[in-house]
Design a protein around this motif. Structure first.
Motif, PDB file in Angstrom:
ATOM      1  N   ALA A 224      38.192  59.026  52.568  1.00 49.53           N
ATOM      2  CA  ALA A 224      38.793  57.871  53.284  1.00 49.53           C
ATOM      3  C   ALA A 224      37.781  56.733  53.423  1.00 49.53           C
ATOM      4  N   SER A 225      36.669  56.933  53.649  1.00 48.63           N
ATOM      5  CA  SER A 225      35.908  55.572  54.044  1.00 48.63           C
ATOM      6  C   SER A 225      35.443  55.170  52.356  1.00 48.63           C
ATOM      7  N   ILE A 226      35.452  55.917  51.374  1.00 57.52           N
ATOM      8  CA  ILE A 226      35.404  55.342  50.311  1.00 57.52           C
ATOM      9  C   ILE A 226      36.149  54.495  49.768  1.00 57.52           C
ATOM     10  N   VAL A 227      37.735  54.921  49.961  1.00 57.79           N
ATOM     11  CA  VAL A 227      38.458  54.202  49.717  1.00 57.79           C
ATOM     12  C   VAL A 227      38.863  52.899  50.574  1.00 57.79           C
ATOM     13  N   GLU A 228      38.456  53.089  51.876  1.00 60.03           N
ATOM     14  CA  GLU A 228      38.285  51.751  52.708  1.00 60.03           C
ATOM     15  C   GLU A 228      37.418  50.715  52.344  1.00 60.03           C
ATOM     16  N   SER A 229      36.013  51.174  51.642  1.00 61.17           N
ATOM     17  CA  SER A 229      35.258  50.023  51.212  1.00 61.17           C
ATOM     18  C   SER A 229      35.718  49.731  49.795  1.00 61.17           C
ATOM     19  N   LEU A 230      36.441  50.526  48.977  1.00 62.56           N
ATOM     20  CA  LEU A 230      36.717  50.135  47.702  1.00 62.56           C
ATOM     21  C   LEU A 230      38.069  49.008  47.865  1.00 62.56           C
ATOM     22  N   VAL A 231      38.751  49.168  48.925  1.00 62.42           N
ATOM     23  CA  VAL A 231      39.830  48.150  49.321  1.00 62.42           C
ATOM     24  C   VAL A 231      39.349  46.910  49.733  1.00 62.42           C
ATOM     25  N   GLU A 232      38.329  46.955  50.659  1.00 61.63           N
ATOM     26  CA  GLU A 232      37.430  45.854  50.992  1.00 61.63           C
ATOM     27  C   GLU A 232      36.819  44.928  49.619  1.00 61.63           C
ATOM     28  N   LEU A 233      36.352  45.714  48.851  1.00 60.56           N
ATOM     29  CA  LEU A 233      35.845  45.238  47.822  1.00 60.56           C
ATOM     30  C   LEU A 233      36.730  44.263  46.783  1.00 60.56           C
ATOM     31  N   VAL A 234      37.790  44.929  46.749  1.00 61.59           N
ATOM     32  CA  VAL A 234      39.096  44.437  46.078  1.00 61.59           C
ATOM     33  C   VAL A 234      39.550  43.075  46.707  1.00 61.59           C
ATOM     34  N   GLN A 235      39.644  43.170  48.048  1.00 65.18           N
ATOM     35  CA  GLN A 235      40.092  42.048  48.738  1.00 65.18           C
ATOM     36  C   GLN A 235      39.136  40.757  48.585  1.00 65.18           C
ATOM     37  N   GLN A 236      37.969  41.088  48.585  1.00 66.03           N
ATOM     38  CA  GLN A 236      36.799  40.210  48.423  1.00 66.03           C
ATOM     39  C   GLN A 236      36.632  39.391  46.962  1.00 66.03           C
ATOM     40  N   ASN A 237      37.218  40.236  46.058  1.00 70.22           N
ATOM     41  CA  ASN A 237      37.402  39.664  44.718  1.00 70.22           C
ATOM     42  C   ASN A 237      38.676  38.996  44.331  1.00 70.22           C
ATOM     43  N   LEU A 238      39.502  39.193  45.152  1.00 69.41           N
ATOM     44  CA  LEU A 238      40.813  38.252  44.906  1.00 69.41           C
ATOM     45  C   LEU A 238      40.851  37.073  45.362  1.00 69.41           C
ATOM     46  N   GLU A 239      41.191  36.002  44.425  1.00 65.49           N
ATOM     47  CA  GLU A 239      41.390  34.800  45.003  1.00 65.49           C
ATOM     48  C   GLU A 239      42.629  34.536  45.784  1.00 65.49           C
ATOM     49  N   PRO A 240      42.700  33.535  46.774  1.00 69.10           N
ATOM     50  CA  PRO A 240      43.914  33.365  47.839  1.00 69.10           C
ATOM     51  C   PRO A 240      44.996  33.245  47.038  1.00 69.10           C
ATOM     52  N   GLY A 241      46.080  34.255  47.449  1.00 69.24           N
ATOM     53  CA  GLY A 241      47.400  34.144  46.845  1.00 69.24           C
ATOM     54  C   GLY A 241      47.462  35.336  45.728  1.00 69.24           C
ATOM     55  N   GLN A 242      46.449  35.817  45.358  1.00 69.43           N
ATOM     56  CA  GLN A 242      46.368  36.800  44.198  1.00 69.43           C
ATOM     57  C   GLN A 242      46.539  38.150  44.842  1.00 69.43           C
ATOM     58  N   ARG A 243      47.303  38.954  44.033  1.00 69.96           N
ATOM     59  CA  ARG A 243      47.678  40.508  44.609  1.00 69.96           C
ATOM     60  C   ARG A 243      47.243  41.176  43.331  1.00 69.96           C
ATOM     61  N   ALA A 244      46.585  42.342  44.169  1.00 72.54           N
ATOM     62  CA  ALA A 244      46.210  43.291  43.004  1.00 72.54           C
ATOM     63  C   ALA A 244      47.429  44.270  42.681  1.00 72.54           C
ATOM     64  N   ARG A 245      47.246  44.347  41.261  1.00 69.21           N
ATOM     65  CA  ARG A 245      48.625  45.265  40.642  1.00 69.21           C
ATOM     66  C   ARG A 245      47.586  46.541  40.373  1.00 69.21           C
ATOM     67  N   ARG A 246      46.576  46.783  39.419  1.00 65.36           N
ATOM     68  CA  ARG A 246      45.922  47.793  39.384  1.00 65.36           C
ATOM     69  C   ARG A 246      44.616  47.656  39.333  1.00 65.36           C
ATOM     70  N   ILE A 247      43.964  48.654  39.936  1.00 65.80           N
ATOM     71  CA  ILE A 247      42.585  48.855  40.385  1.00 65.80           C
ATOM     72  C   ILE A 247      42.023  50.153  39.456  1.00 65.80           C
ATOM     73  N   GLU A 248      40.905  49.912  38.680  1.00 60.53           N
ATOM     74  CA  GLU A 248      40.325  51.040  37.772  1.00 60.53           C
ATOM     75  C   GLU A 248      39.162  51.012  38.438  1.00 60.53           C
ATOM     76  N   VAL A 249      38.735  52.516  38.710  1.00 58.87           N
ATOM     77  CA  VAL A 249      37.664  52.917  39.144  1.00 58.87           C
ATOM     78  C   VAL A 249      37.151  54.210  38.455  1.00 58.87           C
ATOM     79  N   ARG A 250      35.778  54.179  38.090  1.00 60.60           N
ATOM     80  CA  ARG A 250      34.966  55.240  37.536  1.00 60.60           C
ATOM     81  C   ARG A 250      34.490  56.083  38.395  1.00 60.60           C
TER      82      ARG A 250
END
Ligand SMILES: [Zn+2]
Length: 118
Positions: A4-30
């Protein structure tokens, strides 16, 4: 389970990497095998969290990284798709793992089809 906490920080990281107005469609993790993280559990928490964070369109793509290990006895290097403790060449117990504890955000695909590598 700490997925749960891993996914939470992952989601935060994704949000930080998105530009305003951009929406993530697919997130790839290893994910390395030694992390002990369950991809199913990550998927479960991601689907719970995405509505309020990235939106229902976001998909999580989890790839398990093969494990590389060197035998301390014969120095053979092997890749394993699951955790192993015995050298497949000489049968010795004693493998030095060279990876396996990684958890990387590899790629974010945004809705307009452009990729963002991080
Ligand atoms: Zn060996």
């Amino acid at each position: 389970m700490h997925e749960a906490s891993i996914v939470e920080s992952l989601v935060e990281l994704v949000q930080q990497n998105l530009e305003p107005g951009q929406r993530a469609r697919r997130i790839e993790v290893r994910v390395g095998l030694l992390t002990g993280v369950s991809p199913d559990a990550m998927q479960f928490y991601f689907e719970m969290m995405r509505e309020d964070t990235l939106g229902a369109q976001a998909e999580l793509d989890i790839r398990l990284e093969p494990l590389r290990a060197e035998c301390r006895n014969c120095q053979a290097v092997h890749e394993f798709s699951e955790i192993a403790w015995l050298c497949p060449v000489c049968g010795a117990r004693g493998l030095d793992f060279q990876n396996g504890d990684e958890l990387h955000l590899c790629n974010i695909e945004v809705e307009d089809g452009q990729d963002r590598n991080s």
